[in-house]
Design a protein around this motif. Structure first.
Motif, mmCIF file in Angstrom:
data_model
loop_
_atom_site.group_PDB
_atom_site.id
_atom_site.type_symbol
_atom_site.label_atom_id
_atom_site.label_comp_id
_atom_site.label_asym_id
_atom_site.label_seq_id
_atom_site.Cartn_x
_atom_site.Cartn_y
_atom_site.Cartn_z
ATOM 1 N N GLU A 133 -19.986 -46.255 -18.027
ATOM 2 C CA GLU A 133 -19.795 -44.975 -18.714
ATOM 3 C C GLU A 133 -18.332 -44.654 -19.011
ATOM 4 O O GLU A 133 -18.025 -43.627 -19.631
ATOM 5 C CB GLU A 133 -20.405 -43.829 -17.891
ATOM 6 N N THR A 134 -17.395 -45.473 -18.588
ATOM 7 C CA THR A 134 -15.986 -45.177 -18.802
ATOM 8 C C THR A 134 -15.694 -45.023 -20.300
ATOM 9 O O THR A 134 -16.076 -45.864 -21.106
ATOM 10 C CB THR A 134 -15.104 -46.302 -18.226
ATOM 11 N N HIS A 135 -14.971 -43.965 -20.641
ATOM 12 C CA HIS A 135 -14.668 -43.696 -22.042
ATOM 13 C C HIS A 135 -13.834 -44.828 -22.632
ATOM 14 O O HIS A 135 -12.998 -45.436 -21.949
ATOM 15 C CB HIS A 135 -13.922 -42.363 -22.182
ATOM 16 N N ALA A 136 -14.035 -45.057 -23.926
ATOM 17 C CA ALA A 136 -13.344 -46.171 -24.591
ATOM 18 C C ALA A 136 -11.826 -46.022 -24.583
ATOM 19 O O ALA A 136 -11.105 -47.013 -24.696
ATOM 20 C CB ALA A 136 -13.846 -46.299 -26.025
ATOM 21 N N ARG A 139 -11.437 -47.766 -20.994
ATOM 22 C CA ARG A 139 -12.211 -48.832 -20.364
ATOM 23 C C ARG A 139 -11.539 -50.200 -20.435
ATOM 24 O O ARG A 139 -11.381 -50.873 -19.410
ATOM 25 C CB ARG A 139 -13.623 -48.909 -20.950
ATOM 26 N N THR A 180 -15.872 -39.570 -19.045
ATOM 27 C CA THR A 180 -16.682 -39.919 -20.206
ATOM 28 C C THR A 180 -16.185 -39.261 -21.487
ATOM 29 O O THR A 180 -16.781 -39.448 -22.551
ATOM 30 C CB THR A 180 -18.155 -39.525 -19.979
ATOM 31 N N VAL A 181 -15.103 -38.490 -21.389
ATOM 32 C CA VAL A 181 -14.436 -37.966 -22.582
ATOM 33 C C VAL A 181 -12.950 -38.265 -22.457
ATOM 34 O O VAL A 181 -12.442 -38.567 -21.377
ATOM 35 C CB VAL A 181 -14.675 -36.445 -22.771
ATOM 36 N N ASP A 182 -12.252 -38.185 -23.567
ATOM 37 C CA ASP A 182 -10.821 -38.480 -23.635
ATOM 38 C C ASP A 182 -10.042 -37.245 -23.198
ATOM 39 O O ASP A 182 -10.088 -36.209 -23.862
ATOM 40 C CB ASP A 182 -10.468 -38.870 -25.069
ATOM 41 N N SER A 183 -9.306 -37.340 -22.092
ATOM 42 C CA SER A 183 -8.592 -36.172 -21.570
ATOM 43 C C SER A 183 -7.418 -35.764 -22.448
ATOM 44 O O SER A 183 -6.846 -34.688 -22.251
ATOM 45 C CB SER A 183 -8.115 -36.421 -20.134
ATOM 46 N N PRO A 188 -12.567 -34.005 -18.927
ATOM 47 C CA PRO A 188 -13.661 -34.757 -18.314
ATOM 48 C C PRO A 188 -14.106 -34.103 -17.002
ATOM 49 O O PRO A 188 -13.279 -33.598 -16.240
ATOM 50 C CB PRO A 188 -13.055 -36.138 -18.052
#
Length: 335
Positions: A133-136, A139, A180-183, A188
């Motif tokens: 689930e790590t955000h792109a 990751r 799971t979102v870009d901080s 997140p």
């Protein structure tokens, strides 16, 4: 850390706007005395230009202040090919044979590029674990998918950089892998329970808690503090210091990121009050830096002790056979 008898630096790390230091920036830095500086792609053109910029930044504050950059290799590389060395994504490197040696070579080669232009701190390694689930945004920058792999590769990367005269900054405490979102854009939230977090996300940082410097994560860990991101949470700062056992110099991630709420001075003061040693402000906006200068206090005595201990580890680069290093490094890179 500074000249004997000098006032304590302001608890901030600043950037600058462009390729050259302006008179207004130099005057602010001379007055404010930030502890250090950070460079980005907007500050990068060629070797001679960077070397002059790093010298001018240090001249503005009057001492050999640390100058850092995000030069992870892969996607996050402020100094890019073809002028500087390129590297595969860290997660690809972790999956290749002899990854630990490859990460040492990666750190040593990055240090070659940084040290020759006056950059002596690199915002790496990462000890975040790559999960499904790590955000792109994060990751493929991670050093592995389990605790042991991440620890071995992060340690090797840090040791390679140190051998090249560049100090590491461990990030992102206490772990960004479940984000799971870009901080940079949003906050997140992590809903995993405390036992799972201790067994996975936090564990690499426990194993690497002797690093000289670290950077926080702008994430909410609901099992510990359901309201505040780690950067501004006294609960999470206490966990980082006393449970994870990290006693290095602790800076925020960029205080301008949208994961944080409130105006800029409020965010910065909240981070310091929570337990961070330094506020990191990256965008080089002069008006914002002036506002922070007016709001922020000097570094605490404890922060100054940690900073002095970190900077005492700065060493000249060890001799190395550069062609042989590059040949071995490239042979171990994933195809």
């Amino acid at each position: 850390m500074t000249q004997p008898g000098a006032p304590r630096p302001t608890a901030v790390i600043f950037g600058c706007a462009g390729l050259e230091l302006t008179e207004a920036e130099a005057a602010l830095f001379a007055t404010c005395q930030p502890w250090g500086f950070i460079l980005f792609a907007r500050n990068i053109r060629d070797r001679a230009q960077i070397a002059k910029l790093t010298a001018d930044l240090r001249a503005a504050v009057g001492w050999n202040a640390p100058i850092m950059i995000d030069q992870e290799g892969g996607r996050v590389a402020r100094m890019a090919p073809p002028t500087w060395r390129g590297f595969p994504p860290a997660l690809d490197q972790a999956a290749a044979p002899d990854a630990e040696r490859a990460f040492w070579l990666r750190g040593r080669a990055i240090a070659l590029d940084l040290a020759e232009v006056g950059i002596d701190v690199n915002c790496a390694p990462l000890a975040d674990i790559a999960l499904d689930e790590t955000h792109a945004v994060l990751r493929n920058r991670c050093y592995g998918t389990d605790v042991a792999e991440v620890v071995a590769n992060a340690r090797a990367m840090a040791e390679g950089m140190r051998a090249g005269g560049v100090l590491p900054v461990l990030k992102h405490l206490p772990g960004y892998g479940r984000g799971t979102v870009d901080s940079h854009l949003d906050l997140p939230r992590v809903s995993a329970d405390a036992a799972d977090l201790r067994a996975t996300d936090f564990a690499p940082f426990v194993a690497l808690n002797d690093m000289e410097m670290g950077m926080t994560a702008h994430l909410v860990f609901e099992a510990f503090d359901a309201e505040r991101p780690a950067t501004v949470s006294p609960i999470m700062m206490d966990l980082i210091r006393n449970e994870i056992g990290f006693d290095g110099l602790l800076m925020t991630d960029d205080i301008s990121m949208e994961a944080l709420s409130g105006d800029l001075p409020w965010r910065a003061l909240a981070a310091l009050e929570a337990g961070c040693d330094l506020v990191l402000h990256c965008n080089g906006d002069l008006a914002e830096m002036v506002r922070l200068h007016k709001a922020l206090p000097p570094m605490t005595e404890a922060a100054c002790r940690r900073a002095a201990r970190a900077l005492a580890e700065r060493q000249p680069p060890a001799p190395v056979d550069i062609p042989a290093l590059d040949a071995e490094r490239m042979a171990l890179e994933p195809s």
